[in-house]
Write a protein that holds these residues in place. Sequence first.
Motif, short mmCIF file in Angstrom:
data_model
loop_
_atom_site.label_atom_id
_atom_site.label_comp_id
_atom_site.label_asym_id
_atom_site.label_seq_id
_atom_site.Cartn_x
_atom_site.Cartn_y
_atom_site.Cartn_z
N UNK A 146 0.84 -1.21 0.00
CA UNK A 146 0.00 0.00 0.00
C UNK A 146 0.87 1.25 0.00
N UNK A 147 0.63 2.14 -0.95
CA UNK A 147 1.51 3.29 -1.15
C UNK A 147 0.67 4.52 -1.44
N UNK A 148 1.03 5.63 -0.80
CA UNK A 148 0.41 6.93 -1.07
C UNK A 148 1.46 7.84 -1.69
N UNK A 177 -3.34 0.03 -2.12
CA UNK A 177 -3.94 0.96 -1.16
C UNK A 177 -5.43 1.15 -1.39
N UNK A 178 -5.90 0.96 -2.63
CA UNK A 178 -7.33 1.13 -2.90
C UNK A 178 -8.16 0.08 -2.17
N UNK A 179 -7.57 -1.06 -1.82
CA UNK A 179 -8.30 -2.08 -1.07
C UNK A 179 -8.69 -1.57 0.31
N UNK A 180 -7.94 -0.58 0.84
CA UNK A 180 -8.21 -0.04 2.17
C UNK A 180 -9.03 1.25 2.11
N UNK A 234 -3.86 12.85 4.20
CA UNK A 234 -2.85 11.89 4.61
C UNK A 234 -3.19 11.27 5.96
N UNK A 235 -3.78 12.04 6.86
CA UNK A 235 -4.15 11.51 8.18
C UNK A 235 -5.22 10.43 8.04
N UNK A 236 -6.24 10.69 7.22
CA UNK A 236 -7.28 9.68 7.02
C UNK A 236 -6.72 8.43 6.34
N UNK A 284 -5.37 2.75 6.54
CA UNK A 284 -4.36 1.73 6.21
C UNK A 284 -3.14 1.95 7.09
N UNK A 285 -3.04 1.27 8.24
CA UNK A 285 -1.91 1.52 9.16
C UNK A 285 -0.55 1.26 8.55
N UNK A 286 -0.43 0.32 7.61
CA UNK A 286 0.87 0.00 7.02
C UNK A 286 1.17 0.79 5.76
N UNK A 287 0.54 1.94 5.60
CA UNK A 287 0.68 2.71 4.37
C UNK A 287 2.07 3.33 4.26
N UNK A 288 2.70 3.15 3.11
CA UNK A 288 3.97 3.81 2.80
C UNK A 288 3.69 5.12 2.08
N UNK A 289 4.54 6.11 2.31
CA UNK A 289 4.37 7.43 1.70
C UNK A 289 5.63 7.79 0.94
N UNK A 290 5.46 8.21 -0.32
CA UNK A 290 6.58 8.65 -1.15
C UNK A 290 6.17 9.94 -1.87
N UNK A 291 7.18 10.68 -2.31
CA UNK A 291 6.96 11.93 -3.04
C UNK A 291 7.32 11.72 -4.50
N UNK A 292 6.42 12.13 -5.38
CA UNK A 292 6.67 12.04 -6.83
C UNK A 292 6.17 13.34 -7.45
#
Length: 421
Positions: free
Chosen positions: A28-30, A47-50, A58-60, A65-73
């Motif tokens: 899962x990635x944001x 991530x769409x599954x969650x 980003x808070x929601x 999804x507690x295991x969500x990874x965050x990257x900048x693109x």
Amino acid sequence: MTPVAYLYAPHLAADIVQRSDPSVARRPLAILAAPEEETVADCSWEATRWGVRSGTSLRQAHLACPGLEVRVCPDAHIQAHLATVWDALVRAGCLVEPDPPYGAFVGPADATAPEALASVVEQALPAVWVLGAGPTRLMAKAAALEQAEHLHRHAAAGRLRAGGVVVRVIRPDEARAFLEGLPLRHLWLCPDPIRDELIRLGFKTVGAVAALPGEALMERFGPIGWQIWQKSRGIDSREVLAAYPPPSLSRVSDLEGEALTWEQGDGLALRVRQWARALHAELQARTQVAQALAMRLWLRPPAMTLVETIRLGEDRQGAGSWEIVALHLLDRLRRQAEPWQASGARPHRLELVAAPIRPARPQPVPLLPRLSVASRQSRLHRALQAVTQRVGPGAVRPASERPLSRRESMLSLIEQGAGLP
């Protein structure tokens, strides 16, 4: 009509990051557009599954999804990858009209089969792509949106695609059945407020809207209602525009053999003003506008290029404004070139460029000219008298004497000559 294709990557930014960073592959990635952003710009299929979606805070997203990874693109990075795909399609002989953020209309689709387009796209940039093809732009994009929704349902069920192009083709003999069963949310040409109101009124499919009288939609929503009724019946005659690479117009002059110095710039300034007027006149004849004017100056030796650009707003689309902007660009280049000229560099070539070019926005034509209230009433009175003399008294009544719908009132004024010059 020439068939049209629509190419769409539902989660392109996440696909790019996952392929470049194996640590977040199939997780899962944001995606954020910038480090300081607090809103999800894109997310991975996992991530769409969650319940994470574009536009989610980003808070929601972390709560869902507690295991969500965050990257900048950054958006510029995504556009650079998209450019590789558009370039590949142009080299394959296709017309490309980008449809932000991650889509594009592609034509002509009859010269290049959808399967061949899919192969070109997959080789240019591996990701999960959706390709819809149909007899019109409306059906091509609607087919792609419907197929993307189908992929999202598979993702929610845990059946994810690793990549590739999913093709959905609507043949002309299938067009009517496709539109009748198409969910109203996929009628992408319909504005969101009107679509939401139609759904609240109980219309779930495009076929249900097409079954309504066009006059009823126009009476409720105005002229846009008539357009929605036409689109619901598949009436869409627009062709794909060759909008990539962004079209431009230019004027260039070779200064190599001229005895030109910056102190004798009056002749050069006159030439630049003539260029600006010529470019403006050519765009006016083509009913187009440019979003910016740029000027390039080549110097040698040493060989170098100086560039200056000024954006053109809606208030800078006149010929006189273009002349002023062009002279400002020339002055900026002069200041840039001063230190290089002191070291021996000389002007080699000068170019004025108008780009990117887009169709001019149509100006709405008012039913009545912009006159005072007294002038409008007098003109209506004279038009009514002229009609009465031709058809006899009592045959024509002003619209104010009887209750009329909006459309009937407009037609009555036109018939009475109010809208004529």
